[in-house]
Design an enzyme around this catalytic site. Structure first.
Site, PDB file in Angstrom:
ATOM      1  CG  HIS A   1      -4.856   1.947  -1.823  1.00 14.29           C
ATOM      2  ND1 HIS A   1      -4.720   2.699  -0.687  1.00 14.29           N
ATOM      3  CD2 HIS A   1      -6.186   1.897  -2.073  1.00 14.29           C
ATOM      4  CE1 HIS A   1      -5.919   3.076  -0.256  1.00 14.29           C
ATOM      5  NE2 HIS A   1      -6.822   2.611  -1.089  1.00 14.29           N
TER       6      HIS A   1
ATOM      7  CG  ASP B   1      -2.251   0.685   0.950  1.00 14.67           C
ATOM      8  OD1 ASP B   1      -2.242   1.847   0.500  1.00 14.67           O
ATOM      9  OD2 ASP B   1      -3.299   0.046   1.159  1.00 14.67           O
TER      10      ASP B   1
ATOM     11  CD  GLU C   1     -10.422   3.611  -0.377  1.00 15.19           C
ATOM     12  OE1 GLU C   1     -11.193   4.247   0.331  1.00 15.19           O
ATOM     13  OE2 GLU C   1      -9.296   3.220   0.023  1.00 15.19           O
TER      14      GLU C   1
HETATM   15  C1  ACM Z   1     -10.726  -0.601   1.882  1.00 11.56           C
HETATM   16  O1  ACM Z   1     -11.048  -0.476   3.056  1.00 11.56           O
HETATM   17  N1  ACM Z   1     -10.230   0.422   1.210  1.00 11.56           N
HETATM   18  C2  ACM Z   1     -10.838  -1.870   1.194  1.00 11.56           C
END
Ligand code: ACM
Length: 746
Positions: A266, A189, A322
């Site tokens: 991410h 991430d 996201e």
């Molecule tokens: C998440 O909580 N962004 C999967």
């Protein structure tokens, strides 16, 4: 006499239903307590009817019992005997077991080593039931048990905070004790890449380290990475050797490790090291891979090839959540990809990437799993969906015939507060109590039974933005994870919060004595209200999680103590009152006195028109602000009403009348972007057209508070009118949400 006997039998029955439950978590499918007990001694032996590696694993699990055992041939008494019997699979499934304990010993039989493993975990828990000092006394019992779900998971984010191998091993030990079988390892991430990749050593040399020990420090100081060994660099990574060690350690505990490699979003840490994989070609410009660039696919497939070599798991998680698709709109290569492949838009571009990855993984015999955004632009064939933004993604995927893992934020996000946010270390926001976790059913009611078969099971997600010590992380995990274990394992009809909570003290002791930090049960009293808008009576129900606690309360302003009224039934309130309540356990106060303001105010049930309500937080709709319902500590409780636009509420009081008080309570919780309004304006009118401003209220509370804050704003003074207008604007930051629950009028 007959009467007496009958009542004795009845009483014994009641007692056994209350106290005969033992302490097993998760509650087994069937438990029959018998007369007698088995007391292991130094001559007690064990026997297992299998050989090889499986034997060694089970033997070492037996050694985790609090008494020592020696191996011996099968015999009739004073033995703990373990039998694999494949035939049992027909009734018990792959992971089930039967355990019989009597005066002579214990027999566990199961169709597989997995079942025996779980039988031993149950035996370990049984050994906690009747312990007196060092002496273990096993109750005579017959247990038949198997899981409700084949997937029982916990996720851990090791990017935002880096956890040691020892921490993870301990976590796996405890997960196994509570019969979890999947560990979802969030390895990559923005806050750090944590997995050694031989083909790309720069990933861990440069992106496993950062400036800023905590996520917040890193996030608010430019989000920069550092080189390994650089002064002040925070981070770390797992070598491939360590990963293999963890995978084996987990497998020995019947836990599959599912690795997650994030894409397309991410991923800013990768793009800082390999900026050529981003749309701009520059580091620190985006979090998303450039989907138009073939080099991205070469990179990801090379990484995933090493990942598949390390992790035998059937599932490989590719993230998918996201992604900000804005860069793709301006990127020549992404747009060319869209054109060349006849894609409709950037959602389909993301789907193009996920579908390619799905084909790649399935060509290697693996299954792709991703967060529910992978539904956008079309779900890849064979993909499994992890539903996190609520349950809808999971419902949609199941209806399309895809498998689903349920991790909805409302029940499964353990980064939320579990106790009063005003008294807790900072968390990301939200409010998830242990009883709420316990109440979760991973199968949404709207699914048919055929669709419901696609729900593989639930998973707790442990995001570490605000967890920067191992102890704090454990406190966020425990005790909530043990509530989820019953959600994941036990049949719905065996779940019972009242019984579950009686077992917790034993498990707290067990965990603490095994060096695990556990959060105490919240002393918070939850008050729910049933409001009769016609008779203007509010019925208040009080609830607390702690076993064998009592609540004492007053309504006369005095501090409650043991001589005050004990709460036994809902309290009826017909004029404005403050309820003061205190939890007691063993006659000692547990936590602080809590106050509940119950306003039987003049605007209750009056016609109201509200504009500016955010569709995500409508509460009860238009009536919300005059319905007598008061928000809890959780902004998602469906009582707090949310606004991202300026809010105007107009109340029609029915006739011109004196007005001395018009105030509403607002919330501030910065993590999830909730701020107080900077200003509230109250106006009154006789005709609903010409308004006179009677009050403007401001505050000087800073916008960067780290705790939950409630603040009451409005007007107090002398005014007169039939209509009341209440205006408040959300804090001037894009995306900021403002919440209020009731406009109180006197
Ligand atoms: C998440 O909580 N962004 C999967």
């Amino acid at each position: 006499m007959r009467y007496l006997l009958l009542s004795f039998v009845l009483m014994a029955g009641m007692l056994s239903s209350v106290f005969g439950q033992g302490v097993l978590i998760p509650q087994p499918v069937e438990r029959n307590d018998k007369q007698g007990e088995f007391i292991p001694n130094d001559k007690t032996t064990f026997y297992i009817n299998i050989k090889g590696e499986g034997y060694d694993v089970l033997k070492s699990q037996l050694e985790a019992l609090s008494f020592t055992l020696k191996a011996s041939p099968s015999k009739k008494s004073n033995q703990i005997s373990l039998f694999v019997d494949k035939k049992l699979g027909r009734t018990l499934g792959e992971e089930g077991y039967r355990l019989v304990a009597d005066r002579n010993g214990v027999t566990i039989s199961a169709p597989s080593e997995k079942g025996l493993f779980y039988g031993i975990q149950t035996l370990r828990q049984l050994s906690l039931e009747k312990r007196t000092g060092d002496k273990v006394v096993l109750p005579a019992v017959e247990i038949t048990d198997y899981p409700r779900f084949g997937y029982r998971g916990m996720h851990l984010d090791v990017s935002r905070h880096f956890y040691s191998i020892d921490f993870i091993k301990k976590q796996l030990d405890i997960m196994a004790f509570y019969k979890f079988n999947k560990f979802h390892w969030h390895l990559t991430d923005g806050a750090g890449w944590r997995l050694e990749i031989k083909a790309y050593p720069e990933l861990t040399r440069q992106a496993a380290w950062r400036h800023g020990n905590t996520w917040k420090e890193w996030w608010t100081t430019g989000r920069r990475y550092a080189h390994e060994g650089e002064e002040g660099a925070y981070g770390g990574y797992y070598t491939q050797e360590q990963v293999r060690e963890i995978v084996k350690y987990a497998a020995d505990r019947n836990i599959t490790v599912i690795p997650e490699i994030e894409m397309p979003g991410h991923s800013e840490e990768v793009l800082a090291v390999y900026p050529n994989l981003s749309c701009s070609g520059e580091p620190y410009t985006a979090c998303e891979f450039c989907v138009g660039n073939e080099d991205v696919f070469t990179f990801l497939e090379t990484v995933l090839t090493e990942v598949m070599d390390l992790f035998p798991s059937g599932f490989i998680h590719i993230g998918g959540d996201e992604a900000n698709k804005e860069h793709w709109k301006k990127c020549r290569k992404c747009q060319k990809r869209i054109k060349d492949n006849d894609l409709k838009d950037e959602d389909e571009l993301q789907s193009y990437m996920i579908k390619r990855m799905e084909r790649f993984l399935s060509s290697h015999g693996r299954r792709l799993v991703g967060w529910d955004e992978i539904l956008e632009g079309g779900l890849a064939q064979g993909a499994t969906v992890m539903s996190w933004r609520g349950e809808q993604g999971g419902i949609d995927a199941a209806r399309m015939g895809h498998d689903v893992i349920m991790t909805p934020g409302e029940y499964c996000y353990f980064d939320q507060y579990q106790d009063n946010p005003m008294k807790q270390p900072e968390a990301i926001g939200g409010y998830l109590t242990i009883d709420k976790v316990y109440s979760y059913d991973p199968v949404p009611a709207e699914l048919t039974s055929a669709e419901a078969k696609h729900i593989l099971g639930p998973q707790a997600n442990v995001w570490a933005e605000y967890m920067s010590t191992p102890e704090h992380t454990q406190r966020m995990i425990f005790p909530r994870l043990i509530a989820l274990s019953e959600v994941a394992w036990s049949p719905v009809e065996n779940k019972n919060w009242q019984i579950f909570k009686t077992k917790l003290d034993t498990h707290f002791d067990f965990l603490r004595s095994n060096g695990v930090s556990v959060s105490p049960l919240s002393s918070e009293i939850e008050a729910t209200r049933e409001v009769d808008l016609l008779s203007k009576v509010i019925k208040v129900t009080l609830f607390n999680d702690v076993d064998q606690s009592k609540i004492y309360f007053t309504t006369n302003g005095l501090e409650p103590n043991l001589t005050s009224e004990e709460y036994t039934k809902p309290i009826l309130i017909d004029r404005s009152t403050i309820i003061k309540a205190q939890v007691y356990k063993n006659n000692a106060p547990y936590g602080d006195v809590q106050e509940f303001v119950v306003d039987i105010h003049k605007a209750l049930g009056k016609p109201i028109t509200v504009t500016g309500i955010n569709s995500g937080y409508p509460a009860a709709g238009q009536i919300s602000l005059v319905d007598g319902q008061v928000g809890t500590l959780a902004y998602k409780d469906k009582i707090w009403q949310g606004y991202t636009e300026p809010m105007t509420a107009v109340i029609d009081m029915g006739s011109v009348q004196p007005i001395s008080y018009v105030k509403a309570r607002f919330m501030q919780l910065v993590g999830p972007w909730i701020w107080l309004p900077s200003k509230v304006i109250v106006s009154v009118s006789d005709d609903g057209e010409n308004y006179t401003e009677v009050g403007v209220d401001t505050h000087n509370i800073p916008a960067d508070t780290d705790k939950l804050i409630f603040h009451v704003m409005g007007f107090e003074g002398k005014a007169k009118g039939r209509y009341i207008k209440f205006e408040a604007n959300p804090y001037g930051k894009y995306g900021a949400v403002m919440f209020t629950d009731e406009i109180v009028v006197y």
